[in-house]
Design a protein around this motif. Sequence first.
Motif, PDB file in Angstrom:
ATOM      1  N   SER A  33      12.895  50.090 -52.812  1.00  9.47           N
ATOM      2  CA  SER A  33      11.843  49.490 -53.672  1.00  9.47           C
ATOM      3  C   SER A  33      12.721  49.274 -55.179  1.00  9.47           C
ATOM      4  O   SER A  33      13.769  49.948 -55.579  1.00  9.47           O
ATOM      5  N   ASN A  78      12.306  50.824 -57.766  1.00 14.25           N
ATOM      6  CA  ASN A  78      12.509  52.122 -58.589  1.00 14.25           C
ATOM      7  C   ASN A  78      13.291  52.866 -57.836  1.00 14.25           C
ATOM      8  O   ASN A  78      13.496  54.073 -57.836  1.00 14.25           O
ATOM      9  N   ARG A 124      13.391  53.763 -54.593  1.00 13.79           N
ATOM     10  CA  ARG A 124      13.175  54.743 -53.770  1.00 13.79           C
ATOM     11  C   ARG A 124      12.756  54.029 -52.307  1.00 13.79           C
ATOM     12  O   ARG A 124      12.612  52.798 -52.090  1.00 13.79           O
ATOM     13  N   ARG A 125      12.801  55.072 -51.162  1.00 13.24           N
ATOM     14  CA  ARG A 125      12.516  54.262 -49.807  1.00 13.24           C
ATOM     15  C   ARG A 125      11.107  53.864 -49.787  1.00 13.24           C
ATOM     16  O   ARG A 125      10.321  54.734 -50.004  1.00 13.24           O
ATOM     17  N   GLU A 152       5.726  59.641 -45.553  1.00 16.34           N
ATOM     18  CA  GLU A 152       6.630  59.272 -46.519  1.00 16.34           C
ATOM     19  C   GLU A 152       6.172  57.770 -46.896  1.00 16.34           C
ATOM     20  O   GLU A 152       5.968  57.550 -48.435  1.00 16.34           O
ATOM     21  N   TYR A 154       4.980  57.771 -51.115  1.00 12.17           N
ATOM     22  CA  TYR A 154       5.330  56.552 -52.036  1.00 12.17           C
ATOM     23  C   TYR A 154       4.330  55.840 -52.726  1.00 12.17           C
ATOM     24  O   TYR A 154       4.323  55.841 -54.012  1.00 12.17           O
ATOM     25  N   ARG A 200       3.414  56.193 -56.852  1.00 10.55           N
ATOM     26  CA  ARG A 200       3.447  54.968 -57.720  1.00 10.55           C
ATOM     27  C   ARG A 200       2.254  54.905 -58.686  1.00 10.55           C
ATOM     28  O   ARG A 200       2.259  54.634 -59.579  1.00 10.55           O
ATOM     29  N   GLU A 217       2.534  57.538 -61.450  1.00 15.61           N
ATOM     30  CA  GLU A 217       3.544  56.713 -62.366  1.00 15.61           C
ATOM     31  C   GLU A 217       2.650  55.827 -63.310  1.00 15.61           C
ATOM     32  O   GLU A 217       2.839  55.883 -64.586  1.00 15.61           O
TER      33      GLU A 217
END
Lengths: 114, 933
Positions: free
Chosen positions: A70, A72, A74-75, B22, B26, B30, B33
């Motif tokens: 991605s 940033n 990351r996967r 995962e 993710y 995000r 964030e």
Amino acid sequence: MGKGKSDILQGTLALLVLKTLQQGPMHGWGITLRIHEISNEVLRVEEGSLYPALHRMEQDGWIAAEWGVSENNRRARYYRLTPAGRKQLAKEEANWHRLTHAVGLVLSVAGNQS
Amino acid sequence: MSWISRIWAFRHRDQLASEIDEELQYHLSRMEELKAREGMPREDARMAARRHFGNATLLKETIREIDVFTFCETVARDIRFAARMLAKHAGFTAMAVLALAVGIGVNTAVFTAYKAVLLQPLDGKNPGQLVNVFRTTSEDRYQQTFSYPDYEAYRDQNHVFSGVIATTGNEVALTGVESFVGSESSLGGGAAGAFGFRFPTVLHGGAEFVMAIIVSENYFQVLGTNAIRGRVFLPQDAHDLDAYPAVMISENYWQRRFHGDASILGRTVKLNGAAFTIIGITPHDFMGTNINVPEFWIPMRLRPLISGGAGTLHDRENNCCALFARLAPGISLPEAQAEMSLLADHLRTLHAPHSEGRKPLTISITPGSHLRPVNLSHDPGVVFAIFLIMGAVGLVLLIACANVASLQLARSAARQREMGVRLSLGASRLRIVRQLLTESALLGLLAGAVSMLMTWWTLRLLMVQIAASLPLEWGSLAVHVEPDLHVFAYVFGISLLAGILFGLAPALESSRPNLSSALKEEGGRFGLPLGNARLRDLMVGTQVAACLFLIIGASLLIRGSMRSLTVSPGYETKRVVGLDLNFPAGFGYTHAKTLAEARQFRDRIQSLPGVTSVAIGRPPNGGGLRTAAVGLNGSKPSTDKTARTLYYNYVTPGYLETLGIPLVLGRGFAADGSAAEATAILSESAAEELWPGKDPIGRTVVLDGTNQFHQRAELFPKGLSYQVIAVAGNTRASVPGGDDSRKVYLPLRADHLDEYPLLVRAEGDPKQLINALSKQVQQVDANVVVYCETLEDLLTSTPTFVVSRLAAIFASIIGGLGLVLACVGIYGTVSYAVVRRTREVGIRMALGASKGDVLRLVLRESSGPVGVGLVVGILAAVAAGRVLRALLFGMSPLDPVSFAGVGALFLLIAMLAAYLPARRATHVDPMVALRYE
């Protein structure tokens, strides 16, 4: 959910996701973000329905997924449109236009009469 | 695509779970964030994100279910549903399963037989390591045999094999055992006899011929096979063998000939006159590197005892032995081939200059096989036969599939409504096709299971029959038709294929989205939907054509092979017996002795009551054809391969009279044997070939057989000039192509009488003579073995007869099965069509149509595709007839009986199959029909 924000109409989620992916491969987070932004923050996709929908569409062969890196670093799992998905999108878009046009007609006629 | 990913997902459930985790993680990070960037403290941001996300575990579960279970569930549902549908229509299911089982069954049978005969591995431990060793010469010709000194060099100097073995086969005369009860009656019979094949009667004194395989002493060690009793030969035995000649016997022969007598070990038998002690018994059905089970195994070192001078093991130019080897661990075929070729290059230098063995060569190593794969792929006959067989069984499968497809189509018309409902409820076309295919595949698999049982049962029965009907001298046939993984995979494969083949068209057809009409069922009531009906007609037509093609082919071949026995071959066959004298090697026969005995036989038989005449010479259709190049007007024949040739036959003066071959012109050889050597009699077609339209008498012809095939010590014309003194009638050709009626008869010299068969003409039935003949044989010499056959029986062993008869048997079986299938198919489709049109028929009858009108209507419509099928089938058969011409014995490939007869019969059967259900339509009560549904 929150005020001023609409839940996504039943059945239109697929259309929105497909349309979003038409611009290029994207991960789940990116899809919510993009729909949110483009709709002027009107539409909000719930994670609870987005991910099941993504996986279902993947099984239907409309979209394909692969792991990528991605922005940033990351996967992340990226989804992209398949040819079948493109066809499906065209169909759903046409359907949507027909539907909204019809609804529009009904509303305008009803307005004139009142 | 998606089902692949689902299977993947199902097999990697743990990995999948962590991937979903995962992916969601993710997303969460995000969001966290984002919230942090909007000014929320880090810890709060995390909490908020989690809250927002809700129940993450539940979500994960939901996603996993989507990924994994949807597929398995729908498949299971499809199968359950399919099984329910099949069970509900048990009649249809039984019919379809039976039809398919027949189609799959013949394919399985052929494949099993093919595998049992051709793909069987060599008989030994770890057969995967065993290989065949061949030579390839520069002209790209395969040589199967090596000389014994070369074999020793290969065996001792290579590093790629753990063992190399050499073998060669021999028919040997067995004496020194008590006489065999019943052995004088004719051999063979059983199934082969029933199909018209005859085997010669063997007249023996005390000797009988048996098949012995001569093997290098390490043979059993390298193959890893042990004796079931006694012991096997070992390499270190070599010297003892000189002092105590030993032999092994096969279990099969021990049981059959000695009834399992336990005292057999240590007994002495005489093979070709030399004494051998039996030291061991090989396992039941053990074939080693042979294609069948021999009677005896003889060590290579003792070969000279069996074969005399020709059996020497020291001659580097005497190619005697086929080689097989066991690969050393870790060595590949190319590696072995490379090293062996190097060795071969060295050995070449040891051969005599200009000898065959001196020529450059390479070694080919192929996976172990009883048959030489080389011969198979190069022999056009074998290729043609395989092509024919595969084509025929393929056609049967096609008929079966078309059959079931047409049934399925008829039924799918009935299911139109069900499909319509499902389509309009939102099922995708794919989904419906998948459902229908699942049904078909299930049918196919059911049929596969049924056919597998049928096939093994039939094949086993057949093999027992065949094995029982072969002459003893041929050894025992041990063909294993047991089920194994390959056959199972094959059956599974073609069952699925068949299922999909016949399921696809109807599935696509009936899932065609045509919602409104399906729901209203207009298409279904008056006639059938057009596309559907067309497809069904196509199926019926295909069945009829394929089936007719097979049956006409069968009929042509049967009539051809019958004709070969009834049409006069141009000479007397019923009253003449051929006696083939065999003097076993190793009994010290000299030329003088055999010649004297042959004369003695002739004279004694001549004086027997009931014998009209005796002559010596090859019978016209008895094999052993020899050709010579021809030169005219005294010039030498050309030596190249394009030279004109005649078939020559050395005969004694009474030959033509004994066989009843008429003289057309001139006079035969003088009866007193004083015929000048340089005279010849031509057959009519030979005369026509050499001097078309002219009188050949008195002209001369130069014959040279030097460059043509003949045996080493045999008599053959060596470029002499012969004067034509007579022309004789033609005798029929015995090879396909038929040019062996171009014959030239040459006078047989008195010192070669022992090399040719005796032909005895009887006054009455020659079979009555056989006992008397047998007595004569025993009185003259008990060791000589005589094969005795009437010339009529001999005809059944000519290549054309064997091929056409075998092909006829095969084609009839296949064609018969096809006929049954096609009838079932026609019956089924017409029945369904009638049922579907009950209402239409009712209306017609209510409006005044008579029963005859209705019957005619239904029959007319079903005869359309049958008629087209007939025409196509006949056209295809005409083409096939041209290919088969060589096997028809002069019968026209457009044989009217086969074409008109079979065509008419077929039409009749097809119409009957249509008539029975059509008649049912006339029993429809108009009122009931109108209320139908």
